[in-house]
Write an enzyme that holds these catalytic residues in place. Structure first.
Site, mmCIF file in Angstrom:
data_model
loop_
_atom_site.group_PDB
_atom_site.id
_atom_site.type_symbol
_atom_site.label_atom_id
_atom_site.label_comp_id
_atom_site.label_asym_id
_atom_site.label_seq_id
_atom_site.Cartn_x
_atom_site.Cartn_y
_atom_site.Cartn_z
ATOM 1 N N SER A 104 74.391 29.348 85.026
ATOM 2 C CA SER A 104 75.803 29.314 85.383
ATOM 3 C C SER A 104 75.916 29.540 86.892
ATOM 4 C CB SER A 104 76.553 30.401 84.620
ATOM 5 O OG SER A 104 76.040 31.679 84.975
ATOM 6 N N HIS B 219 83.935 35.094 76.317
ATOM 7 C CA HIS B 219 85.018 35.287 77.286
ATOM 8 C C HIS B 219 85.491 33.961 77.882
ATOM 9 C CE1 HIS B 219 83.791 39.613 77.160
ATOM 10 N NE2 HIS B 219 85.108 39.665 77.024
ATOM 11 N N GLU C 31 71.534 21.715 93.471
ATOM 12 C CA GLU C 31 72.717 21.021 92.930
ATOM 13 C C GLU C 31 72.297 19.791 92.122
ATOM 14 O OE1 GLU C 31 75.448 22.557 93.097
ATOM 15 O OE2 GLU C 31 75.293 23.849 94.868
#
Length: 193
Positions: free
Chosen positions: A10, A184, A87
Site C-alpha cells: 500500500s 477500515h 511506480e
C-alpha cells in the site's frame, strides 16, 4: 538465472526506500544499475524519492517507452547488474513483458516496486501482469491506524473524506491517500464495494 521481482504494498510502506537500498547495495559493490520511475509522477522530477529523504536520479517511463530497447542499449555500453523500477503499477502490460524478457534473455535481474491496487481496490494494469508473471512476489508491509496490516489505499478529498469515484490515477502523497486495512477501507467507503 535472472528473475523478475514484484515488491508490492500500500502507500507509504517504504517501497521507494527499499528500492534505493537495493540500488545502494549494488553500487557499493561496484555494480552498475539502471533506475526508472513513472513520468506520470510529476513530483519526482526524474528522481526516485523516498519519504525519509533518500533519492537517486532515474530515467522516466511513459506508456510508449520501449524498456527492452533502452535497457539493452545501456547494457551494451555498461553491463548492468540490476534494473530497478519504481511506480511499477504504471507500467503497461507490454512493458511488464519487456521486463520479463530483460530478465530471461538479457540476464539482468528486474526489481519492480509498486502498488497492487488503486483507491477502489482494483488492480492497476501493470500490477495485474506483474502478479501474474513475476518470478517472485514480495509484500512490503505497512500498518493501518488500528495496527493491522494495511493493504488498501484510500483516496481522500480536501475535507479528509473518502473519494469513491474518479480516474484510477491521481498523483498524490499523504494529503491524498491513506493506507488502511481492508476493514477500515470498507468502512470508509461505506461498504459500497
Amino acid at each position: 538465472m535472472a528473475k523478475l521481482y514484484f515488491y508490492y504494498a500500500s502507500m507509504n510502506a517504504g517501497k521507494s526506500t527499499n528500492l534505493l537500498q537495493a540500488d545502494f547495495n549494488y553500487r557499493e559493490r561496484g555494480m552498475a544499475t539502471m533506475l526508472w520511475t513513472a513520468a506520470l509522477d510529476t513530483r519526482s522530477e526524474g528522481m526516485v524519492r523516498s519519504r525519509i529523504g533518500l533519492e537517486a536520479d532515474s530515467h522516466r517511463f511513459t506508456p510508449g517507452t520501449d524498456l527492452w530497447k533502452a535497457v539493452t542499449q545501456q547494457h551494451d555500453e555498461t553491463p548492468l547488474a540490476c534494473l530497478l523500477i519504481d511506480e511499477a503499477q504504471f507500467l503497461t502490460a507490454k512493458q511488464v513483458w519487456q521486463c520479463a524478457r530483460i530478465a530471461d534473455e538479457a540476464g539482468i535481474p528486474v526489481l519492480c516496486y509498486g502498488l497492487r491496487t488503486d483507491f477502489r481496490g482494483d488492480l492497476f494494469p501493470g500490477s495485474a501482469v506483474l502478479l501474474g508473471i513475476a518470478d517472485s512476489l514480495i509484500e512490503v508491509k505497512s500498518v493501518c491506524h488500528c495496527g493491522r496490516k494495511a493493504t488498501m489505499n484510500l483516496r481522500v478529498g480536501e475535507d479528509g473524506m473518502a473519494v469513491k469515484a474518479g480516474a484510477q490515477t491521481e498523483v498524490g502523497g499523504n494529503e491524498r491517500y491513506v493506507a488502511l486495512c481492508r476493514r477500515h477501507f470498507s468502512q470508509a467507503l461505506g461498504d459500497t464495494k
